[in-house]
Motif scaffolding. Structure first.
Motif, PDB file in Angstrom:
ATOM      1  N   ALA A 195       0.831  -1.208   0.000  1.00  0.00           N
ATOM      2  CA  ALA A 195       0.000   0.000   0.000  1.00  0.00           C
ATOM      3  C   ALA A 195       0.865   1.257   0.000  1.00  0.00           C
ATOM      4  CB  ALA A 195      -0.930  -0.011   1.215  1.00  0.00           C
ATOM      5  N   CYS A 196       1.978   1.247   0.737  1.00  0.00           N
ATOM      6  CA  CYS A 196       2.878   2.406   0.754  1.00  0.00           C
ATOM      7  C   CYS A 196       3.522   2.618  -0.612  1.00  0.00           C
ATOM      8  CB  CYS A 196       3.940   2.215   1.830  1.00  0.00           C
ATOM      9  SG  CYS A 196       3.327   2.310   3.523  1.00  0.00           S
ATOM     10  N   THR A 197       3.877   1.532  -1.286  1.00  0.00           N
ATOM     11  CA  THR A 197       4.435   1.656  -2.639  1.00  0.00           C
ATOM     12  C   THR A 197       3.416   2.261  -3.600  1.00  0.00           C
ATOM     13  OG1 THR A 197       5.836  -0.281  -2.226  1.00  0.00           O
ATOM     14  CG2 THR A 197       5.525   0.379  -4.505  1.00  0.00           C
ATOM     15  N   GLU A 213       3.143   5.961  -2.988  1.00  0.00           N
ATOM     16  CA  GLU A 213       4.291   6.655  -3.584  1.00  0.00           C
ATOM     17  C   GLU A 213       4.113   6.803  -5.093  1.00  0.00           C
ATOM     18  OE1 GLU A 213       9.195   6.250  -3.580  1.00  0.00           O
ATOM     19  OE2 GLU A 213       7.933   4.789  -2.527  1.00  0.00           O
ATOM     20  N   SER A 214       3.573   5.775  -5.749  1.00  0.00           N
ATOM     21  CA  SER A 214       3.323   5.859  -7.191  1.00  0.00           C
ATOM     22  C   SER A 214       2.268   6.916  -7.501  1.00  0.00           C
ATOM     23  CB  SER A 214       2.881   4.489  -7.716  1.00  0.00           C
ATOM     24  OG  SER A 214       3.875   3.505  -7.493  1.00  0.00           O
ATOM     25  N   ALA A 215       1.229   6.989  -6.665  1.00  0.00           N
ATOM     26  CA  ALA A 215       0.206   8.011  -6.879  1.00  0.00           C
ATOM     27  C   ALA A 215       0.771   9.410  -6.691  1.00  0.00           C
ATOM     28  CB  ALA A 215      -0.966   7.764  -5.918  1.00  0.00           C
ATOM     29  N   GLU A 275      -5.882  11.394   3.424  1.00  0.00           N
ATOM     30  CA  GLU A 275      -6.498  10.276   4.131  1.00  0.00           C
ATOM     31  C   GLU A 275      -7.264   9.366   3.174  1.00  0.00           C
ATOM     32  OE1 GLU A 275      -6.841  13.396   4.880  1.00  0.00           O
ATOM     33  OE2 GLU A 275      -6.146  13.757   6.927  1.00  0.00           O
ATOM     34  N   GLY A 276      -7.922   9.979   2.181  1.00  0.00           N
ATOM     35  CA  GLY A 276      -8.634   9.183   1.195  1.00  0.00           C
ATOM     36  C   GLY A 276      -7.707   8.318   0.368  1.00  0.00           C
ATOM     37  N   PHE A 277      -6.548   8.876  -0.023  1.00  0.00           N
ATOM     38  CA  PHE A 277      -5.591   8.085  -0.796  1.00  0.00           C
ATOM     39  C   PHE A 277      -4.975   6.987   0.055  1.00  0.00           C
ATOM     40  CE2 PHE A 277      -5.730  11.161  -4.205  1.00  0.00           C
ATOM     41  CZ  PHE A 277      -5.389  10.407  -5.308  1.00  0.00           C
ATOM     42  N   ALA A 278      -4.714   7.272   1.327  1.00  0.00           N
ATOM     43  CA  ALA A 278      -4.172   6.227   2.198  1.00  0.00           C
ATOM     44  C   ALA A 278      -5.157   5.067   2.325  1.00  0.00           C
ATOM     45  CB  ALA A 278      -3.846   6.810   3.575  1.00  0.00           C
ATOM     46  N   ALA A 279      -6.446   5.378   2.541  1.00  0.00           N
ATOM     47  CA  ALA A 279      -7.452   4.329   2.644  1.00  0.00           C
ATOM     48  C   ALA A 279      -7.627   3.594   1.310  1.00  0.00           C
ATOM     49  CB  ALA A 279      -8.785   4.923   3.098  1.00  0.00           C
ATOM     50  N   ALA A 280      -7.578   4.334   0.197  1.00  0.00           N
ATOM     51  CA  ALA A 280      -7.731   3.696  -1.110  1.00  0.00           C
ATOM     52  C   ALA A 280      -6.554   2.770  -1.416  1.00  0.00           C
ATOM     53  CB  ALA A 280      -7.858   4.767  -2.194  1.00  0.00           C
ATOM     54  N   CYS A 281      -5.349   3.157  -1.014  1.00  0.00           N
ATOM     55  CA  CYS A 281      -4.181   2.309  -1.249  1.00  0.00           C
ATOM     56  C   CYS A 281      -4.289   0.996  -0.465  1.00  0.00           C
ATOM     57  CB  CYS A 281      -2.903   3.046  -0.869  1.00  0.00           C
ATOM     58  SG  CYS A 281      -2.472   4.407  -1.978  1.00  0.00           S
ATOM     59  N   VAL A 282      -4.772   1.077   0.768  1.00  0.00           N
ATOM     60  CA  VAL A 282      -4.970  -0.147   1.550  1.00  0.00           C
ATOM     61  C   VAL A 282      -6.058  -1.006   0.916  1.00  0.00           C
ATOM     62  CG1 VAL A 282      -5.657  -1.050   3.802  1.00  0.00           C
ATOM     63  CG2 VAL A 282      -4.175   0.957   3.662  1.00  0.00           C
ATOM     64  N   TYR A 283      -7.117  -0.382   0.425  1.00  0.00           N
ATOM     65  CA  TYR A 283      -8.205  -1.123  -0.217  1.00  0.00           C
ATOM     66  C   TYR A 283      -7.718  -1.819  -1.486  1.00  0.00           C
ATOM     67  CZ  TYR A 283     -12.584  -1.948  -2.725  1.00  0.00           C
ATOM     68  OH  TYR A 283     -13.610  -2.521  -3.429  1.00  0.00           O
ATOM     69  N   VAL A 284      -6.940  -1.112  -2.300  1.00  0.00           N
ATOM     70  CA  VAL A 284      -6.412  -1.714  -3.530  1.00  0.00           C
ATOM     71  C   VAL A 284      -5.466  -2.861  -3.203  1.00  0.00           C
ATOM     72  CG1 VAL A 284      -4.974  -1.287  -5.554  1.00  0.00           C
ATOM     73  CG2 VAL A 284      -6.710   0.382  -4.886  1.00  0.00           C
ATOM     74  N   ALA A 285      -4.618  -2.687  -2.184  1.00  0.00           N
ATOM     75  CA  ALA A 285      -3.719  -3.766  -1.792  1.00  0.00           C
ATOM     76  C   ALA A 285      -4.498  -4.992  -1.338  1.00  0.00           C
ATOM     77  CB  ALA A 285      -2.783  -3.285  -0.676  1.00  0.00           C
ATOM     78  N   CYS A 286      -5.615  -4.781  -0.649  1.00  0.00           N
ATOM     79  CA  CYS A 286      -6.468  -5.909  -0.266  1.00  0.00           C
ATOM     80  C   CYS A 286      -7.054  -6.591  -1.493  1.00  0.00           C
ATOM     81  CB  CYS A 286      -7.592  -5.432   0.659  1.00  0.00           C
ATOM     82  SG  CYS A 286      -7.069  -4.913   2.300  1.00  0.00           S
ATOM     83  N   ARG A 287      -7.478  -5.809  -2.467  1.00  0.00           N
ATOM     84  CA  ARG A 287      -8.055  -6.388  -3.685  1.00  0.00           C
ATOM     85  C   ARG A 287      -7.025  -7.189  -4.456  1.00  0.00           C
ATOM     86  NH1 ARG A 287     -12.414  -3.430  -6.000  1.00  0.00           N
ATOM     87  NH2 ARG A 287     -12.076  -4.735  -7.847  1.00  0.00           N
ATOM     88  N   VAL A 288      -5.805  -6.667  -4.551  1.00  0.00           N
ATOM     89  CA  VAL A 288      -4.769  -7.333  -5.343  1.00  0.00           C
ATOM     90  C   VAL A 288      -4.309  -8.630  -4.675  1.00  0.00           C
ATOM     91  CG1 VAL A 288      -2.414  -7.117  -6.212  1.00  0.00           C
ATOM     92  CG2 VAL A 288      -3.997  -5.198  -6.437  1.00  0.00           C
ATOM     93  N   THR A 289      -4.157  -8.615  -3.359  1.00  0.00           N
ATOM     94  CA  THR A 289      -3.659  -9.791  -2.638  1.00  0.00           C
ATOM     95  C   THR A 289      -4.752 -10.771  -2.262  1.00  0.00           C
ATOM     96  OG1 THR A 289      -3.810  -8.556  -0.546  1.00  0.00           O
ATOM     97  CG2 THR A 289      -1.695  -8.545  -1.708  1.00  0.00           C
ATOM     98  N   GLY A 290      -6.001 -10.480  -2.578  1.00  0.00           N
ATOM     99  CA  GLY A 290      -7.078 -11.406  -2.283  1.00  0.00           C
ATOM    100  C   GLY A 290      -7.538 -11.410  -0.837  1.00  0.00           C
ATOM    101  N   ALA A 305     -13.203   8.552  -4.588  1.00  0.00           N
ATOM    102  CA  ALA A 305     -12.555   9.490  -5.509  1.00  0.00           C
ATOM    103  C   ALA A 305     -11.083   9.136  -5.712  1.00  0.00           C
ATOM    104  CB  ALA A 305     -12.696  10.918  -4.974  1.00  0.00           C
ATOM    105  N   ALA A 306     -10.401   8.770  -4.628  1.00  0.00           N
ATOM    106  CA  ALA A 306      -8.991   8.385  -4.747  1.00  0.00           C
ATOM    107  C   ALA A 306      -8.845   7.094  -5.532  1.00  0.00           C
ATOM    108  CB  ALA A 306      -8.373   8.244  -3.354  1.00  0.00           C
ATOM    109  N   PHE A 307      -9.720   6.130  -5.287  1.00  0.00           N
ATOM    110  CA  PHE A 307      -9.659   4.866  -6.022  1.00  0.00           C
ATOM    111  C   PHE A 307      -9.903   5.082  -7.509  1.00  0.00           C
ATOM    112  CE2 PHE A 307     -11.857   1.176  -7.811  1.00  0.00           C
ATOM    113  CZ  PHE A 307     -10.919   0.183  -7.593  1.00  0.00           C
ATOM    114  N   ASP A 308     -10.891   5.884  -7.860  1.00  0.00           N
ATOM    115  CA  ASP A 308     -11.178   6.145  -9.273  1.00  0.00           C
ATOM    116  C   ASP A 308     -10.007   6.849  -9.956  1.00  0.00           C
ATOM    117  OD1 ASP A 308     -13.632   4.997  -8.889  1.00  0.00           O
ATOM    118  OD2 ASP A 308     -14.705   6.893  -8.652  1.00  0.00           O
ATOM    119  N   ALA A 309      -9.366   7.792  -9.251  1.00  0.00           N
ATOM    120  CA  ALA A 309      -8.229   8.505  -9.842  1.00  0.00           C
ATOM    121  C   ALA A 309      -7.058   7.559 -10.096  1.00  0.00           C
ATOM    122  CB  ALA A 309      -7.797   9.648  -8.927  1.00  0.00           C
ATOM    123  N   MET A 310      -6.751   6.695  -9.135  1.00  0.00           N
ATOM    124  CA  MET A 310      -5.645   5.751  -9.323  1.00  0.00           C
ATOM    125  C   MET A 310      -5.975   4.719 -10.382  1.00  0.00           C
ATOM    126  SD  MET A 310      -4.000   5.082  -5.552  1.00  0.00           S
ATOM    127  CE  MET A 310      -5.535   4.466  -4.848  1.00  0.00           C
TER     128      MET A 310
END
Length: 289
Positions: A129-131, A134-136, A148-163, A184-189
């Motif tokens: 999620a931290c990586t 940093e990419s965003a 805060e929205g991007f931090a939460a979205a990064c954790v959510y995406v990491a959960c989706r990717v790792t199952g 909004a952060a998830f859609d932007a990324m």
């Protein structure tokens, strides 16, 4: 000095180990030299039992400087020297974060670590999620948006990717951002970075939902059969995957006469009872047919 049973590659004579070199006794050929010590780099000049390791903590992606920063330690000094050290420590802390970009990254990584800890997620997911954060930031997606929205979205995406099965509502409950900021952060990324995420499989939620509802393993197995039926009929398309999983568990629990209400299943799935009931009705009608 120790004698080895190996032979010299030149004259096939006997070789011996002398310090860091292996030498042939007959022809004097140096067979090997500069032995490498692959153990930890330890040293201690104090005659005590303190831990002699001095290599520091391992590198981590959850720190803005990868964990390579240093700190000015504290010791028992008084008066003028103590005030001088306090000033040096303060200036050193300021020098570690030299720009607003670094300050935003420190804040984002801190929020990610807090959110991962509150949700009980593994450290490997935290680093991922931290990586992503940093990419965003490198793609200049944080301008004008909530950190805060991007931090939460990064954790959510990491959960989706790792199952790892975590819904948006569960992460928002522990995050400092609301659902709109996360979306909004998830859609932007997803639009700018092309995230490798696909549709969520409702089967990912079944084990955790069954545990929270205190249902037996047989009920979970029957719920998977309901889920297969829903997938074959196309009832999972365009619907909340958590709601579909909760509906399958509810129907399987009703078949086994287990104690499970629609309100309890909807609460665990983080959906409204109306959303869960629509999936229940469709599954009942198709099962009857």
């Amino acid at each position: 000095m120790a004698t080895s049973t190996a032979t010299c590659p030149e004259c096939e004579g006997r070789v011996r180990a002398d310090g860091d070199e292996t030498v042939c006794r007959d022809c004097g050929l140096v067979v090997a030299e500069d032995r490498i010590d692959r153990g930890p780099e330890w040293r201690s000049f104090a005659d005590d039992d303190r831990d002699p390791r001095r290599t520091g903590a391992p590198l981590t992606r959850s720190r803005h400087d990868r964990g390579l920063s240093t700190e000015i330690g504290r010791t028992r000094v008084k008066g003028r020297k103590r005030r001088q050290w306090a000033r040096m420590r303060r200036q050193h802390t300021r020098a570690r974060i030299s720009s607003k970009r670094d300050r935003n990254r420190v804040y984002g990584f801190t929020e990610i670590r807090r959110l991962v800890s509150a949700a009980g997620l593994p450290e490997s997911l935290r680093d991922q999620a931290c990586t992503l954060f940093e990419s965003a930031q490198d793609a200049d997606l944080l301008r004008g948006r909530s950190l805060e929205g991007f931090a939460a979205a990064c954790v959510y995406v990491a959960c989706r990717v790792t199952g790892v099965s975590r819904t948006r509502g569960e992460l928002v409950a522990d995050a400092k951002a609301d659902a709109d900021e996360l979306r909004a952060a998830f859609d932007a990324m997803n639009r700018e970075l092309g995230l490798p995420v696909g549709p969520i499989d409702p089967a990912e939620y079944l084990p955790r939902f069954a545990t929270e509802l205190d249902l037996a393993i047989d009920v979970e197995r029957d719920a998977r059969e309901y889920l297969d039926l829903a997938a074959d009929l196309g009832l999972t398309n365009g619907r909340n995957p958590g709601g579909v999983a909760g509906a399958c568990l509810y129907l399987a629990a009703r078949d086994a006469d287990a104690d499970c209400t629609q309100a309890a299943a909807a609460d665990v799935a983080d959906v409204t009872p109306v959303t869960l009931r629509s999936s229940v009705v469709d599954l009942r009608e198709n099962r009857t047919e």
